[in-house]
Each structure stands twice: as structure tokens, then as C-alpha cells.
Design a protein around this motif. Structure first.
Motif, short mmCIF file in Angstrom:
data_model
loop_
_atom_site.label_atom_id
_atom_site.label_comp_id
_atom_site.label_asym_id
_atom_site.label_seq_id
_atom_site.Cartn_x
_atom_site.Cartn_y
_atom_site.Cartn_z
N VAL A 271 62.12 2.24 85.04
CA VAL A 271 60.91 0.91 84.84
C VAL A 271 60.33 0.45 85.93
CG1 VAL A 271 63.71 0.97 83.37
CG2 VAL A 271 62.76 0.31 86.42
N GLY A 272 59.85 0.80 86.36
CA GLY A 272 58.77 0.67 88.09
C GLY A 272 58.60 -0.31 88.98
N LEU A 273 59.87 0.49 88.93
CA LEU A 273 60.79 0.25 90.40
C LEU A 273 60.41 1.08 91.94
CD1 LEU A 273 63.74 -1.98 89.84
CD2 LEU A 273 62.25 -2.92 90.35
N PRO A 274 59.69 0.59 92.55
CA PRO A 274 59.85 1.27 94.30
C PRO A 274 60.64 1.45 94.24
CG PRO A 274 57.78 -0.61 94.24
CD PRO A 274 58.97 -0.88 92.79
N SER B 118 51.47 -6.14 103.18
CA SER B 118 50.52 -6.96 103.47
C SER B 118 49.35 -6.03 103.24
CB SER B 118 50.02 -7.07 105.57
OG SER B 118 48.72 -8.17 105.54
N PRO B 119 48.33 -7.14 102.54
CA PRO B 119 46.49 -6.80 101.90
C PRO B 119 45.82 -6.79 102.87
CG PRO B 119 47.22 -9.37 101.15
CD PRO B 119 48.62 -8.88 102.57
N GLU B 120 46.75 -7.58 104.46
CA GLU B 120 45.59 -7.31 105.43
C GLU B 120 45.34 -6.19 106.00
OE1 GLU B 120 47.35 -10.32 104.79
OE2 GLU B 120 45.03 -11.05 103.72
N GLY C 165 52.83 0.20 91.20
CA GLY C 165 51.85 -0.18 92.15
C GLY C 165 52.02 -1.72 92.52
N VAL C 166 51.87 -2.35 91.47
CA VAL C 166 52.33 -3.88 91.18
C VAL C 166 53.82 -4.25 92.36
CG1 VAL C 166 51.93 -6.40 90.21
CG2 VAL C 166 51.05 -4.40 89.43
N ARG C 167 54.41 -4.01 92.59
CA ARG C 167 55.29 -4.18 92.60
C ARG C 167 55.69 -3.69 94.24
NH1 ARG C 167 58.15 -2.83 88.15
NH2 ARG C 167 58.15 -4.83 87.08
N LEU C 168 55.04 -2.81 94.74
CA LEU C 168 54.97 -1.95 95.93
C LEU C 168 53.77 -2.23 96.53
CD1 LEU C 168 55.95 0.53 97.18
CD2 LEU C 168 54.15 1.75 96.70
N PRO D 173 48.48 8.47 94.30
CA PRO D 173 47.20 7.74 92.87
C PRO D 173 48.48 7.74 91.83
CG PRO D 173 48.44 10.94 93.62
CD PRO D 173 48.40 10.24 94.38
N LYS D 174 48.91 6.38 91.31
CA LYS D 174 49.13 5.75 91.04
C LYS D 174 47.94 4.53 89.87
CE LYS D 174 54.02 6.01 91.67
NZ LYS D 174 54.28 6.78 93.03
N ASN D 175 48.46 4.01 89.54
CA ASN D 175 47.70 3.09 88.55
C ASN D 175 47.42 2.18 89.69
OD1 ASN D 175 46.30 1.06 87.04
ND2 ASN D 175 46.59 1.75 84.75
N ALA D 176 46.77 1.08 89.58
CA ALA D 176 46.92 0.12 90.64
C ALA D 176 47.38 -0.79 90.11
CB ALA D 176 46.10 -0.01 91.17
#
Length: 265
Positions: free
Chosen positions: A147-150, A27-29, A19-22, A11-14
Motif C-alpha cells: 500500500v506504499g508505506l515505508p 530533511s531535504p537539506e 518514495g513520497v512518504r519516505l 531505486p524506487k520511483n521518486a
């Protein structure tokens, strides 16, 4: 069949960095990922396709892989057509030609400066140094998340621990990886539906299969199709990709297997 979204398992902020890097790795599909690792050369030497990393990265883009994994000193190899469409995972732990346990080779800060989308560390469950390796990866995960890295954690179950715990060792290893900070788990599993289901049910982050089943008679693509139907989040295939006579075709076939079937929703 597992129907959890592999893109939103935490449940992280998208819109935060993590979240952006993950999302760049999946694939979004389909919510799954085909990763092509090229981080083997420090152990194996520049053999096979590893002699031409730029060619393999270009093949990964042509074959519709979702991401590549390499070491920080090789990011210059990303200057090929199509590489901008690939997620970039930088492996920070490693070993040379001897031993099984990893040490930390590069820092999270260096990986961030090299524009990594994620970082990777590895340990072997059941090795003599597994506790120390787990500590190293836990610290790596703390620094990366700051630092926001997955973090992708690669974990393999050693024969010693399989002999002691039986097949429960596979799910145990995956759970250790998540508990020390994995956002994605990379592991090797046998072609056994019960074992795969146990691993998926024991974790809440995506699991990507490494390498393929130990049984060489099993068709890799068929194995991957069965696995993703059970909730596996994709695959990280190196040797069968960069070692193929026609890497782009091999990667395209693997991508079709990973992304076939229904979408995880």
C-alpha cells in the motif's frame, strides 16, 4: 565518510507512494532525520513527558524534529500547532510491562487509515522469540509496501547474542532488518567508530540511532555528530527528549547535532 544519499538508497520511483512518504521523514537539506518516539507508554506507563503527548509533539515541531513515532490510537494528539510539518511513524508491534518480545498490536491497514507516513515493527536479535518476531515484521513489511508505506524496523542486539557473536552482532542485526523489508533501520550502537562503520557498510538503507550510547558519560550530541560523519542517517531519541525539563530546547539541540556537518550527496 559515507556519501550515499539517504533519500535515494533504493531505486524506487521518486513519485510513488513509498518514495513520497519516505521523503517526509528526512530533511531535504541534509538527508538525515531526527525522530522523537512517544510509543513507550504501553510498557512504561504515562510517566514524565508521556503524560502530555500533545505538549511533546508541539515541542518536537518547535525543536525542528523531522518526525514523531506514536501508536495508532494516539493520532488525535497530532492536532497541535506545527504537527503538520512532522512525519508520522506508527508503531504496530509492542509488549506490555513483562517480557522482551513483541507481538503485532495494530494492522498496516489501520495505520494507513490513520494517515501514517511509515509504520514500525521491532524485534530483539538473540531473544528466545527473535525468529517469530522477524517473521511478523517480514509480513508487516509486505503488507505495508503493497500500500506504499515505508517500514522502519527497530532492532536491538541482546546481551546473549553479543556474547556469542561479539560486536559483529550489531551489523548482523541491521542486515537482518534490511533483508526482511526495512526501508529505515533503528538500532542502538556503542560509541565505536569501527562498529558504526561496519553497520553502515553492511546495509543500503538509512540507520537511525536509538536512545544514545550506553555510556552515560558520553555527551549525546557529540556522539550523534561523530555518528553522522560516519554515514548514520539520524537518530530516534525519546526519553532524552520527552523526559527533559525543557523538551523543545532538548529537541532543538539534538536536531542541530543530527543535521550539522556536510550534506549526504
Amino acid at each position: 565518510m559515507d556519501t550515499r544519499s539517504h533519500l535515494d538508497v533504493r531505486p524506487k520511483n521518486a513519485f510513488d507512494g513509498l518514495g513520497v512518504r519516505l521523503r517526509r521523514l528526512f530533511s531535504p537539506e541534509t538527508g538525515r532525520s531526527l525522530i522523537v518516539p512517544l510509543d513507550h507508554a504501553i510498557t512504561m506507563g504515562p510517566t514524565g513527558g508521556l503524560q502530555r503527548p500533545r505538549t511533546i509533539i508541539e515541542a518536537a515541531a518547535l525543536g525542528k524534529a523531522d518526525a514523531v513515532m506514536l501508536r495508532p490510537g494516539m493520532v488525535n494528539c497530532l492536532s497541535v500547532a506545527g504537527a503538520e510539518n512532522l512525519g508520522v511513524i506508527l508503531a504496530l508491534t509492542g509488549r506490555l510491562a513483562s517480557g522482551v518480545d513483541h507481538v503485532l498490536l495494530n494492522s498496516v491497514e489501520y495505520a494507513a487509515a490513520q494517515a501514517a507516513d511509515a509504520v514500525c515493527g521491532e524485534f530483539k536479535f538473540g531473544s528466545s522469540g527473535d525468529l517469530e518476531n522477524a517473521r511478523v515484521i517480514a509480513e508487516l513489511a509486505e503488507r505495508a509496501h503493497a500500500v506504499g508505506l515505508p517500514v522502519l524496523v527497530t532492532v536491538y542486539s541482546r546481551p546473549e547474542i553479543l556474547e556469542k557473536l561479539g560486536t559483529d552482532a550489531y551489523a548482523h542485526a541491521c542486515r537482518i532488518a534490511e533483508e526482511i523489508g526495512a526501508d529505515v533501520i533503528k538500532t542502538s550502537l556503542p560509541d565505536d567508530g569501527d562498529i558504526i562503520a561496519q553497520c553502515v557498510e553492511s546495509t543500503s538503507v538509512p540507520i537511525v540511532l536509538a536512545g544514545g550510547p550506553p555510556d552515560a558519560t558520553v555527551v549525546l550530541e557529540d556522539f550523534l555528530r561523530r555518528a553522522v560523519d560516519q554515514g548514520i542517517g539520524g537518530a530516534a531519541i525519546g526519553r532524552r527528549a520527552w523526559g527533559a525539563d525543557k523538551p523543545a530546547e532538548a529537541i532543538r539541540s539534538l536536531a542541530a547535532a543530527v543535521h550539522g556537518g556536510r550534506k549526504h550527496v
